[in-house]
Design a protein around this motif. Structure first.
Motif, short mmCIF file in Angstrom:
data_model
loop_
_atom_site.label_atom_id
_atom_site.label_comp_id
_atom_site.label_asym_id
_atom_site.label_seq_id
_atom_site.Cartn_x
_atom_site.Cartn_y
_atom_site.Cartn_z
N TRP A 139 18.72 7.35 10.13
CA TRP A 139 18.65 5.91 9.92
C TRP A 139 17.66 5.56 8.81
CZ3 TRP A 139 21.92 2.38 11.73
CH2 TRP A 139 22.66 2.66 12.89
N ALA A 140 16.71 6.46 8.54
CA ALA A 140 15.79 6.33 7.41
C ALA A 140 15.06 4.99 7.40
CB ALA A 140 16.53 6.55 6.09
N TYR A 141 14.46 4.66 8.55
CA TYR A 141 13.64 3.44 8.61
C TYR A 141 12.36 3.64 7.80
CZ TYR A 141 16.52 2.19 12.69
OH TYR A 141 17.56 1.89 13.53
N GLU A 142 11.72 2.52 7.48
CA GLU A 142 10.43 2.55 6.81
C GLU A 142 9.51 1.50 7.41
OE1 GLU A 142 11.36 3.86 2.20
OE2 GLU A 142 11.32 1.72 2.71
N THR A 143 8.22 1.80 7.40
CA THR A 143 7.24 0.80 7.82
C THR A 143 6.96 -0.15 6.66
OG1 THR A 143 5.25 1.96 7.09
CG2 THR A 143 6.15 2.57 9.25
N VAL A 144 6.33 -1.26 6.99
CA VAL A 144 5.74 -2.09 5.94
C VAL A 144 4.46 -1.40 5.46
CG1 VAL A 144 6.72 -4.21 6.89
CG2 VAL A 144 4.42 -3.48 7.60
N PRO A 145 3.93 -1.77 4.30
CA PRO A 145 2.67 -1.15 3.84
C PRO A 145 1.57 -1.28 4.89
CG PRO A 145 3.67 -2.43 2.07
CD PRO A 145 4.46 -2.73 3.31
N GLN A 146 0.84 -0.19 5.07
CA GLN A 146 -0.17 -0.11 6.11
C GLN A 146 -1.58 -0.17 5.52
OE1 GLN A 146 0.63 0.30 9.78
NE2 GLN A 146 2.14 -0.83 8.60
N PRO A 147 -2.31 -1.26 5.76
CA PRO A 147 -3.67 -1.36 5.23
C PRO A 147 -4.56 -0.20 5.66
CG PRO A 147 -2.93 -3.49 6.05
CD PRO A 147 -1.89 -2.49 6.46
N GLY A 148 -4.36 0.32 6.86
CA GLY A 148 -5.20 1.40 7.35
C GLY A 148 -4.91 2.75 6.74
N THR A 149 -3.81 2.85 5.99
CA THR A 149 -3.44 4.13 5.37
C THR A 149 -3.24 3.96 3.87
OG1 THR A 149 -1.05 3.92 5.73
CG2 THR A 149 -2.34 4.85 7.53
#
Length: 511
Positions: free
Chosen positions: A62-72
């Motif tokens: 499905w190749a989901y992605e997160t939104v940009p992560q401030p903590g990383t």
């Protein structure tokens, strides 16, 4: 167009769905349908254990992605999820780890039901497993899924890593599936005769597929639930290019921690404000759907250049996990706080230049019980609208502090005498990275998902819980959820074994 009506419709042919289809269809009088968006696997690389890091992103992901992560460091993290019969058990790293018994005590307290305690789930674990060492009080001997504890196949650098742990006082474990988890052992693997065994391979055998009361429908896109009053009457789907409705007396969602809440939201169940922004009419206000999202991270990694050639893996690269008490790594009892993993090659996040294999090895390091909580939501009304996935990685002091400790322990193990024959130098983070700010910066750039998202439709006895102790959806009479989304708090290790036990336990109550 209306398709055939079934007594039970299981949505999702991944790990939980495969278990449910096999177990619920053991009753000849029950007509069961299993619906899967993907098809049966055809890629031969799926069966090759050492290929698992390289098959993500193919057409059955499905190749989901997160939104940009401030903590990383504002990174976007890929979230692979299987779009194939067998689901993510066709993509994962094949390590079989139940978790610590105290992990499940939290579930029992949250639901008010001992069914979700370790001892309550133990029969489900045993029913699912076929351990290579045979049956025992704590190991299943004749279940569908092979669980193999390798011996001579373990890579010599991994053996040295295990010895380094022992040198530092880390307890020895016979395997990762007993009542104690602190310590180290070679990983128990869902491999048979050198090949990956997915849950579909194990449970949906030719004999099971031949049952006249089991219908497996693949290549079917499920758009939304069809709801009439307080019941789900069916599913609006696309099959063979045609829109139709599949109906059932009982609907069970087993599409996982990402797809299950998204399907509920597309059906008008969720936070009214979220649904309105996505262009979906709210049918039932359930703001907690999609909340409580959390996941394991691993630092990739603490990399060492080797002074001699590292033999290629005979298994699946990541051959041993080490679960530890952060305050005292020699402590054998209690719930572990941190985890290390030894990989037989250089394993790094996309933040760093790739290291050539053959003369490097890696210690992954992570936090077993992250306290950061995120959410996910639909980005629009349709199945193919990109979802918003925000796991809120490294947003608490607990997670950042414990990650520092995990890296510190990885380096401590890496400097042990038992690894002298292998260690040439530390490549990452490198000997110059020592201050808290330098370490935090490295961790933010190094962490990657351990592929264990949970919690988005959590079970509980409180009014905000999405499902009750019977995994029945709160608010609709004939809808259940059986997958990792119902897990209220993550287990110490990989969640896959626990998902199988959840499905086995649910099915046992329906026989």
């Amino acid at each position: 167009m209306t398709a055939q009506h079934f007594d039970v419709v299981v949505v999702g042919g991944g790990s939980a769905g495969s278990v449910l289809a096999a177990r619920l269809s053991e009753n000849d009088d029950r007509q069961v349908a299993l619906i899967e968006a993907g098809v049966a696997p055809t890629d031969p690389d799926i069966a090759k254990p050492a290929m698992w890091p390289f098959i993500q992103g193919r057409d059955y992901d499905w190749a989901y992605e997160t939104v940009p992560q401030p903590g990383t460091a504002n990174r976007i993290h890929p979230w692979p999820r299987g779009r194939v019969l067998g689901g993510s058990s066709c993509l994962h790293a094949m390590a079989h780890v139940r978790g610590h018994p105290d992990d499940f005590a939290v579930w029992a307290e949250a639901t008010g039901s001992d069914r979700w305690s370790y001892d309550g789930l133990l029969p489900g674990f045993l029913r699912s497993e076929r351990f290579s060492g045979g049956a025992s009080e704590l190991h299943g001997g004749d279940g569908p899924l092979p669980v193999w504890l390798p011996d001579e196949e373990v890579n010599p650098v991994v053996r040295a890593y295990i010895a380094a742990g022992h040198e530092r006082g880390v307890p020895t474990l016979p395997d990762h599936n007993g009542r104690n988890l602190n310590g180290t052992s070679p990983n128990s693997l869902t491999i048979r005769d050198g090949k990956r065994v997915s849950v579909a391979d194990a449970y949906l055998t030719d004999d099971v597929r031949a049952r006249p009361n089991l219908t497996i429908l693949t290549g079917v896109s499920v758009h939304r639930l069809v709801i009439d009053g307080n019941r789900v009457t069916g599913l609006a789907v696309t099959r063979d290019g045609r829109d139709e409705t599949i109906t059932g007396d009982e609907i069970i969602l087993s599409t996982g921690s990402v797809a299950t809440p998204l399907l509920l939201m597309r059906s008008g169940l969720g936070d009214p404000d979220v649904l309105r922004r996505a262009g979906v009419e709210c049918r039932l206000s359930r703001p907690a759907i999609g909340q409580n999202l959390h996941d394991h991270l691993l630092g990739a990694g603490n990399v060492y250049r080797s002074s001699q050639a590292v033999p290629p893996t005979k298994l699946q690269h990541s051959e041993s996990l080490m679960y530890l008490n952060a305050a005292d790594i020699t402590e054998a009892k209690g719930v572990p706080d941190i985890v290390l993993g030894c990989v037989t090659g250089p394993s790094v996040s996309e933040s760093f230049a790739a290291v050539a294999p053959g003369f490097a090895y890696t210690f992954l390091f992570g936090v077993t019980h992250p306290s950061s909580r995120g959410y996910l939501s639909i980005g629009g009304p349709d199945l193919h609208d990109k979802p918003v996935i925000d796991p809120a990685y490294l947003q608490t002091d607990h997670d950042r502090t414990t990650f520092r400790r995990a890296l510190d322990v990885a380096r401590e193990i890496g400097s042990a005498q038992a690894l002298t024959a292998w260690k040439a130098e530390e490549l990452l983070p490198g000997p110059g990275v020592r201050t808290t700010a330098e370490i935090d910066d490295f961790i933010a750039r190094a962490v990657i998902t351990h592929h264990h998202p949970v919690g988005t439709c959590r079970m509980g006895k409180d009014a905000d819980a999405i499902v009750d102790a019977d995994l029945r959806f709160n608010g609709l009479d004939n809808l259940s959820i059986v997958d990792a989304s119902v897990i209220p708090t993550i287990t110490s290790g990989p969640v896959h074994a626990a998902v199988l036990a959840i499905a086995e336990t649910f099915a046992a109550g329906r026989r």
